[in-house]
Design a protein around this motif. Structure first.
Motif, mmCIF file in Angstrom:
data_model
loop_
_atom_site.group_PDB
_atom_site.id
_atom_site.type_symbol
_atom_site.label_atom_id
_atom_site.label_comp_id
_atom_site.label_asym_id
_atom_site.label_seq_id
_atom_site.Cartn_x
_atom_site.Cartn_y
_atom_site.Cartn_z
ATOM 1 N N PRO A 130 0.802 -1.223 0.000
ATOM 2 C CA PRO A 130 0.000 0.000 0.000
ATOM 3 C C PRO A 130 0.836 1.276 0.000
ATOM 4 O O PRO A 130 2.001 1.282 0.422
ATOM 5 C CB PRO A 130 -0.802 -0.109 1.298
ATOM 6 C CG PRO A 130 -0.006 -1.007 2.168
ATOM 7 C CD PRO A 130 0.668 -1.978 1.248
ATOM 8 N N PRO A 131 0.230 2.378 -0.467
ATOM 9 C CA PRO A 131 0.928 3.671 -0.435
ATOM 10 C C PRO A 131 1.108 4.180 0.985
ATOM 11 O O PRO A 131 0.351 3.820 1.890
ATOM 12 C CB PRO A 131 0.006 4.586 -1.246
ATOM 13 C CG PRO A 131 -1.338 3.946 -1.183
ATOM 14 C CD PRO A 131 -1.099 2.478 -1.095
ATOM 15 N N VAL A 132 2.114 5.032 1.153
ATOM 16 C CA VAL A 132 2.417 5.626 2.451
ATOM 17 C C VAL A 132 2.086 7.111 2.404
ATOM 18 O O VAL A 132 2.346 7.793 1.406
ATOM 19 C CB VAL A 132 3.902 5.412 2.814
ATOM 20 C CG1 VAL A 132 4.276 6.177 4.079
ATOM 21 C CG2 VAL A 132 4.190 3.931 2.985
ATOM 22 N N VAL A 133 1.507 7.606 3.478
ATOM 23 C CA VAL A 133 1.183 9.022 3.609
ATOM 24 C C VAL A 133 1.961 9.594 4.789
ATOM 25 O O VAL A 133 2.462 8.861 5.637
ATOM 26 C CB VAL A 133 -0.332 9.237 3.801
ATOM 27 C CG1 VAL A 133 -1.096 8.873 2.530
ATOM 28 C CG2 VAL A 133 -0.861 8.418 4.979
ATOM 29 N N LEU A 171 -0.776 13.558 3.681
ATOM 30 C CA LEU A 171 -0.377 13.843 2.310
ATOM 31 C C LEU A 171 0.364 12.656 1.713
ATOM 32 O O LEU A 171 0.984 11.875 2.432
ATOM 33 C CB LEU A 171 0.533 15.072 2.274
ATOM 34 C CG LEU A 171 -0.042 16.354 2.891
ATOM 35 C CD1 LEU A 171 1.047 17.425 2.992
ATOM 36 C CD2 LEU A 171 -1.217 16.851 2.079
ATOM 37 N N PRO A 172 0.339 12.505 0.379
ATOM 38 C CA PRO A 172 1.050 11.386 -0.258
ATOM 39 C C PRO A 172 2.564 11.486 -0.045
ATOM 40 O O PRO A 172 3.146 12.563 -0.188
ATOM 41 C CB PRO A 172 0.690 11.537 -1.740
ATOM 42 C CG PRO A 172 -0.554 12.368 -1.761
ATOM 43 C CD PRO A 172 -0.438 13.295 -0.597
ATOM 44 N N PHE A 173 3.183 10.372 0.284
ATOM 45 C CA PHE A 173 4.639 10.306 0.482
ATOM 46 C C PHE A 173 5.273 9.484 -0.633
ATOM 47 O O PHE A 173 5.911 10.015 -1.520
ATOM 48 C CB PHE A 173 4.960 9.738 1.854
ATOM 49 C CG PHE A 173 6.423 9.662 2.169
ATOM 50 C CD1 PHE A 173 7.192 10.819 2.216
ATOM 51 C CD2 PHE A 173 7.045 8.443 2.418
ATOM 52 C CE1 PHE A 173 8.554 10.764 2.496
ATOM 53 C CE2 PHE A 173 8.402 8.375 2.702
ATOM 54 C CZ PHE A 173 9.153 9.535 2.752
ATOM 55 N N LEU A 174 5.120 8.170 -0.589
ATOM 56 C CA LEU A 174 5.598 7.275 -1.638
ATOM 57 C C LEU A 174 4.513 6.255 -1.943
ATOM 58 O O LEU A 174 3.675 5.952 -1.088
ATOM 59 C CB LEU A 174 6.894 6.576 -1.215
ATOM 60 C CG LEU A 174 8.174 7.428 -1.346
ATOM 61 C CD1 LEU A 174 9.315 6.835 -0.528
ATOM 62 C CD2 LEU A 174 8.576 7.574 -2.815
ATOM 63 N N ASP A 175 4.537 5.716 -3.165
ATOM 64 C CA ASP A 175 3.439 4.882 -3.644
ATOM 65 C C ASP A 175 3.375 3.500 -3.021
ATOM 66 O O ASP A 175 2.379 2.808 -3.165
ATOM 67 C CB ASP A 175 3.529 4.719 -5.169
ATOM 68 C CG ASP A 175 3.200 6.000 -5.904
ATOM 69 O OD1 ASP A 175 2.580 6.903 -5.294
ATOM 70 O OD2 ASP A 175 3.563 6.104 -7.093
ATOM 71 N N ARG A 176 4.459 3.076 -2.332
ATOM 72 C CA ARG A 176 4.463 1.736 -1.775
ATOM 73 C C ARG A 176 5.230 1.709 -0.457
ATOM 74 O O ARG A 176 6.201 2.446 -0.280
ATOM 75 C CB ARG A 176 5.109 0.733 -2.742
ATOM 76 C CG ARG A 176 4.481 0.692 -4.123
ATOM 77 C CD ARG A 176 4.903 -0.550 -4.906
ATOM 78 N NE ARG A 176 6.300 -0.885 -4.769
ATOM 79 C CZ ARG A 176 7.275 -0.403 -5.541
ATOM 80 N NH1 ARG A 176 6.983 0.453 -6.498
ATOM 81 N NH2 ARG A 176 8.531 -0.777 -5.366
ATOM 82 N N VAL A 177 4.807 0.849 0.449
ATOM 83 C CA VAL A 177 5.528 0.652 1.705
ATOM 84 C C VAL A 177 6.971 0.231 1.434
ATOM 85 O O VAL A 177 7.902 0.696 2.104
ATOM 86 C CB VAL A 177 4.816 -0.396 2.582
ATOM 87 C CG1 VAL A 177 5.713 -0.838 3.735
ATOM 88 C CG2 VAL A 177 3.497 0.154 3.120
ATOM 89 N N SER A 178 7.178 -0.640 0.454
ATOM 90 C CA SER A 178 8.536 -1.116 0.185
ATOM 91 C C SER A 178 9.448 0.019 -0.263
ATOM 92 O O SER A 178 10.646 0.035 0.060
ATOM 93 C CB SER A 178 8.522 -2.246 -0.843
ATOM 94 O OG SER A 178 7.903 -1.840 -2.050
ATOM 95 N N LEU A 179 8.915 0.992 -1.000
ATOM 96 C CA LEU A 179 9.712 2.160 -1.363
ATOM 97 C C LEU A 179 10.031 2.998 -0.128
ATOM 98 O O LEU A 179 11.150 3.497 0.024
ATOM 99 C CB LEU A 179 8.965 3.023 -2.389
ATOM 100 C CG LEU A 179 8.893 2.504 -3.820
ATOM 101 C CD1 LEU A 179 8.027 3.438 -4.665
ATOM 102 C CD2 LEU A 179 10.287 2.377 -4.429
#
Length: 235
Positions: free
Chosen positions: A117-120, A131-139
Protein backbone atom coordinates in the motif's frame (compact mmCIF):
# COMPACT_ATOMS: atom_id res chain seq x y z
CA UNK A 1 31.43 -2.84 4.26
CA UNK A 2 32.76 -2.96 0.70
CA UNK A 3 35.09 -0.08 -0.19
CA UNK A 4 33.89 1.81 -3.24
CA UNK A 5 30.37 0.43 -2.90
CA UNK A 6 28.11 1.61 -5.76
CA UNK A 7 24.47 2.03 -4.67
CA UNK A 8 23.33 2.71 -8.25
CA UNK A 9 24.67 -0.63 -9.45
CA UNK A 10 23.17 -2.36 -6.40
CA UNK A 11 19.72 -0.97 -7.15
CA UNK A 12 19.88 -2.10 -10.76
CA UNK A 13 16.73 -1.14 -12.66
CA UNK A 14 15.01 0.10 -9.52
CA UNK A 15 12.96 -1.11 -6.59
CA UNK A 16 9.97 -1.73 -8.83
CA UNK A 17 8.29 -4.20 -6.46
CA UNK A 18 8.69 -5.36 -2.88
CA UNK A 19 10.89 -8.30 -3.84
CA UNK A 20 13.38 -6.06 -5.65
CA UNK A 21 13.26 -3.57 -2.79
CA UNK A 22 14.31 -6.24 -0.29
CA UNK A 23 17.08 -7.44 -2.61
CA UNK A 24 18.42 -3.89 -2.79
CA UNK A 25 18.21 -3.44 0.97
CA UNK A 26 20.29 -6.58 1.47
CA UNK A 27 22.85 -5.50 -1.12
CA UNK A 28 23.03 -1.96 0.20
CA UNK A 29 23.41 -2.96 3.83
CA UNK A 30 26.11 -5.50 3.01
CA UNK A 31 28.02 -3.00 0.89
CA UNK A 32 27.57 0.12 3.02
CA UNK A 33 27.50 -1.24 6.58
CA UNK A 34 27.34 -4.85 7.76
CA UNK A 35 25.40 -7.78 6.24
CA UNK A 36 21.95 -8.57 7.57
CA UNK A 37 21.58 -11.50 9.95
CA UNK A 38 18.54 -13.41 11.14
CA UNK A 39 18.70 -11.65 14.50
CA UNK A 40 18.21 -8.27 12.75
CA UNK A 41 14.56 -9.07 12.11
CA UNK A 42 11.56 -8.98 14.42
CA UNK A 43 10.15 -12.37 15.39
CA UNK A 44 6.83 -13.60 14.03
CA UNK A 45 5.58 -13.72 17.61
CA UNK A 46 6.32 -10.02 18.10
CA UNK A 47 4.54 -9.18 14.87
CA UNK A 48 1.54 -11.26 15.90
CA UNK A 49 1.35 -9.37 19.19
CA UNK A 50 1.38 -5.93 17.55
CA UNK A 51 -2.23 -5.22 18.49
CA UNK A 52 -3.01 -3.54 15.14
CA UNK A 53 -3.33 -5.05 11.65
CA UNK A 54 0.02 -4.83 9.86
CA UNK A 55 0.03 -5.23 6.06
CA UNK A 56 2.06 -8.19 4.86
CA UNK A 57 4.71 -6.00 3.26
CA UNK A 58 5.18 -4.05 6.49
CA UNK A 59 5.63 -7.35 8.29
CA UNK A 60 8.24 -8.34 5.70
CA UNK A 61 10.14 -5.14 6.43
CA UNK A 62 10.08 -5.79 10.17
CA UNK A 63 11.19 -9.39 9.64
CA UNK A 64 14.13 -8.14 7.56
CA UNK A 65 15.45 -5.07 9.43
CA UNK A 66 13.14 -4.35 12.35
CA UNK A 67 15.89 -4.72 14.98
CA UNK A 68 18.68 -2.97 13.08
CA UNK A 69 18.60 0.44 14.76
CA UNK A 70 21.36 1.78 12.49
CA UNK A 71 18.96 1.31 9.56
CA UNK A 72 15.73 2.33 11.22
CA UNK A 73 16.25 4.61 14.25
CA UNK A 74 19.30 6.87 13.97
CA UNK A 75 17.59 10.09 12.84
CA UNK A 76 13.89 9.30 12.75
CA UNK A 77 12.23 6.28 14.29
CA UNK A 78 10.58 3.18 12.92
CA UNK A 79 8.11 2.26 15.64
CA UNK A 80 8.34 -1.17 17.22
CA UNK A 81 5.45 -3.40 16.10
CA UNK A 82 3.74 -2.96 19.46
CA UNK A 83 4.05 0.83 19.15
CA UNK A 84 2.23 1.12 15.82
CA UNK A 85 -1.06 2.88 16.38
CA UNK A 86 -3.99 4.64 14.76
CA UNK A 87 -4.03 8.40 14.35
CA UNK A 88 -6.68 10.47 16.13
CA UNK A 89 -9.23 9.80 13.39
CA UNK A 90 -8.66 6.05 13.44
CA UNK A 91 -8.13 6.13 9.68
CA UNK A 92 -4.31 6.02 9.38
CA UNK A 93 -2.01 3.40 10.90
CA UNK A 94 1.20 5.16 12.04
CA UNK A 95 4.45 3.18 11.86
CA UNK A 96 7.21 5.82 11.82
CA UNK A 97 7.83 9.23 13.36
CA UNK A 98 10.30 12.09 13.02
CA UNK A 99 12.74 12.31 15.94
CA UNK A 100 10.93 15.24 17.57
CA UNK A 101 7.48 14.03 16.46
CA UNK A 102 7.29 16.86 13.91
CA UNK A 103 6.12 14.37 11.28
CA UNK A 104 4.56 10.92 11.11
CA UNK A 105 4.28 8.31 8.38
CA UNK A 106 1.43 5.86 8.02
CA UNK A 107 -0.94 3.80 5.89
CA UNK A 108 -4.60 4.59 5.36
CA UNK A 109 -7.04 2.05 6.77
CA UNK A 110 -8.68 1.65 3.37
CA UNK A 111 -5.33 0.62 1.87
CA UNK A 112 -4.30 -1.99 4.44
CA UNK A 113 -5.52 -4.91 2.33
CA UNK A 114 -3.41 -3.88 -0.66
CA UNK A 115 -0.29 -5.96 -1.32
CA UNK A 116 2.08 -3.00 -1.07
CA UNK A 117 0.00 0.00 0.00
CA UNK A 118 0.93 3.67 -0.44
CA UNK A 119 2.42 5.63 2.45
CA UNK A 120 1.18 9.02 3.61
CA UNK A 121 2.75 11.57 5.95
CA UNK A 122 1.58 14.31 8.28
CA UNK A 123 3.44 17.29 9.72
CA UNK A 124 2.82 19.57 12.65
CA UNK A 125 -0.22 19.12 14.88
CA UNK A 126 -1.83 15.71 14.64
CA UNK A 127 -5.05 17.15 13.25
CA UNK A 128 -3.38 18.19 9.97
CA UNK A 129 -4.14 16.49 6.68
CA UNK A 130 -2.29 13.37 5.57
CA UNK A 131 -0.38 13.84 2.31
CA UNK A 132 1.05 11.39 -0.26
CA UNK A 133 4.64 10.31 0.48
CA UNK A 134 5.60 7.27 -1.64
CA UNK A 135 3.44 4.88 -3.64
CA UNK A 136 4.46 1.74 -1.77
CA UNK A 137 5.53 0.65 1.71
CA UNK A 138 8.54 -1.12 0.19
CA UNK A 139 9.71 2.16 -1.36
CA UNK A 140 9.29 3.92 1.99
CA UNK A 141 11.40 1.16 3.54
CA UNK A 142 14.19 1.77 1.02
CA UNK A 143 13.96 5.51 1.68
CA UNK A 144 14.23 4.90 5.40
CA UNK A 145 17.31 2.68 5.03
CA UNK A 146 19.00 5.23 2.75
CA UNK A 147 18.25 8.20 5.02
CA UNK A 148 19.13 6.49 8.28
CA UNK A 149 22.35 5.15 6.77
CA UNK A 150 23.24 8.58 5.39
CA UNK A 151 22.86 10.33 8.73
CA UNK A 152 24.59 7.52 10.58
CA UNK A 153 27.72 7.52 8.44
CA UNK A 154 30.93 8.75 10.09
CA UNK A 155 32.10 10.82 7.12
CA UNK A 156 29.32 13.26 6.21
CA UNK A 157 29.02 16.84 5.01
CA UNK A 158 26.09 19.11 4.23
CA UNK A 159 25.79 22.35 2.30
CA UNK A 160 22.82 24.65 1.77
CA UNK A 161 21.62 27.35 -0.61
CA UNK A 162 23.29 25.75 -3.60
CA UNK A 163 23.01 27.80 -6.78
CA UNK A 164 22.04 26.18 -10.06
CA UNK A 165 25.65 26.33 -11.30
CA UNK A 166 27.07 24.69 -8.17
CA UNK A 167 24.36 22.06 -8.14
CA UNK A 168 24.98 21.27 -11.81
CA UNK A 169 28.69 20.88 -11.07
CA UNK A 170 27.93 18.41 -8.30
CA UNK A 171 25.54 16.37 -10.40
CA UNK A 172 28.02 15.91 -13.24
CA UNK A 173 30.04 13.78 -10.81
CA UNK A 174 27.16 11.58 -9.69
CA UNK A 175 24.58 9.20 -11.07
CA UNK A 176 20.93 9.31 -9.98
CA UNK A 177 19.54 6.37 -8.08
CA UNK A 178 16.60 4.81 -9.98
CA UNK A 179 14.28 5.92 -7.20
CA UNK A 180 11.28 8.27 -7.41
CA UNK A 181 11.36 11.84 -6.15
CA UNK A 182 9.26 12.41 -3.05
CA UNK A 183 8.31 15.26 -0.68
CA UNK A 184 10.49 16.26 2.24
CA UNK A 185 8.26 16.52 5.30
CA UNK A 186 9.62 19.99 6.21
CA UNK A 187 7.84 21.63 3.29
CA UNK A 188 7.79 22.60 -0.37
CA UNK A 189 10.94 24.73 -0.24
CA UNK A 190 13.03 21.62 0.52
CA UNK A 191 11.14 19.30 -1.82
CA UNK A 192 11.47 17.14 -3.76
CA UNK A 193 14.08 14.80 -2.33
CA UNK A 194 16.39 13.14 -4.86
CA UNK A 195 19.11 10.51 -4.41
CA UNK A 196 22.45 10.19 -6.20
CA UNK A 197 25.56 8.07 -5.76
CA UNK A 198 29.09 7.36 -6.89
CA UNK A 199 31.41 4.57 -5.76
CA UNK A 200 31.86 5.00 -2.01
CA UNK A 201 29.50 7.98 -1.91
CA UNK A 202 25.80 8.51 -1.16
CA UNK A 203 24.16 11.90 -1.77
CA UNK A 204 20.71 13.29 -0.98
CA UNK A 205 19.56 16.64 -2.38
CA UNK A 206 16.54 18.33 -0.86
CA UNK A 207 14.75 20.93 -2.95
CA UNK A 208 15.68 22.91 -6.06
CA UNK A 209 18.34 25.56 -6.67
CA UNK A 210 19.00 28.24 -5.55
CA UNK A 211 17.96 26.92 -2.13
CA UNK A 212 18.88 23.26 -2.60
CA UNK A 213 20.34 21.45 0.40
CA UNK A 214 22.89 18.68 -0.08
CA UNK A 215 23.82 15.82 2.23
CA UNK A 216 26.76 13.62 1.28
CA UNK A 217 28.13 10.58 3.08
CA UNK A 218 31.31 8.77 2.18
CA UNK A 219 32.52 5.36 3.24
CA UNK A 220 35.93 6.95 3.74
CA UNK A 221 36.75 10.60 4.34
CA UNK A 222 38.47 10.84 0.98
CA UNK A 223 35.28 9.81 -0.83
CA UNK A 224 33.72 13.17 0.06
CA UNK A 225 36.28 14.98 -2.09
CA UNK A 226 34.26 14.14 -5.19
CA UNK A 227 31.55 16.50 -3.93
CA UNK A 228 33.39 18.92 -1.65
CA UNK A 229 35.77 19.83 -4.46
CA UNK A 230 33.04 21.69 -6.35
CA UNK A 231 31.32 23.30 -3.35
CA UNK A 232 32.06 26.95 -2.56
CA UNK A 233 34.10 27.62 0.56
CA UNK A 234 35.94 25.12 2.76
CA UNK A 235 34.46 21.71 3.59
Amino acid sequence: MLAGFDAVAAMGDGASDAGKAWVFVRRFVEGWAAPLEDRDGVSREALGAAGVPLPQVLGEMYRLIGRRDDLTRRQDFLLRPGECHWDETGEVLIFRRENQSCAHWGIRRDDLRRADPPVVYQTGPTDRAWLPFLDRVSLAAVEMVLSESLFGTKHILNAGDLTADVLAGVLTRLRPLPFPEYPMWAGETVSPVRWYAAPGLLVRIDGPAPRAWLWAAGQREGDLGLVSGVLPGYW
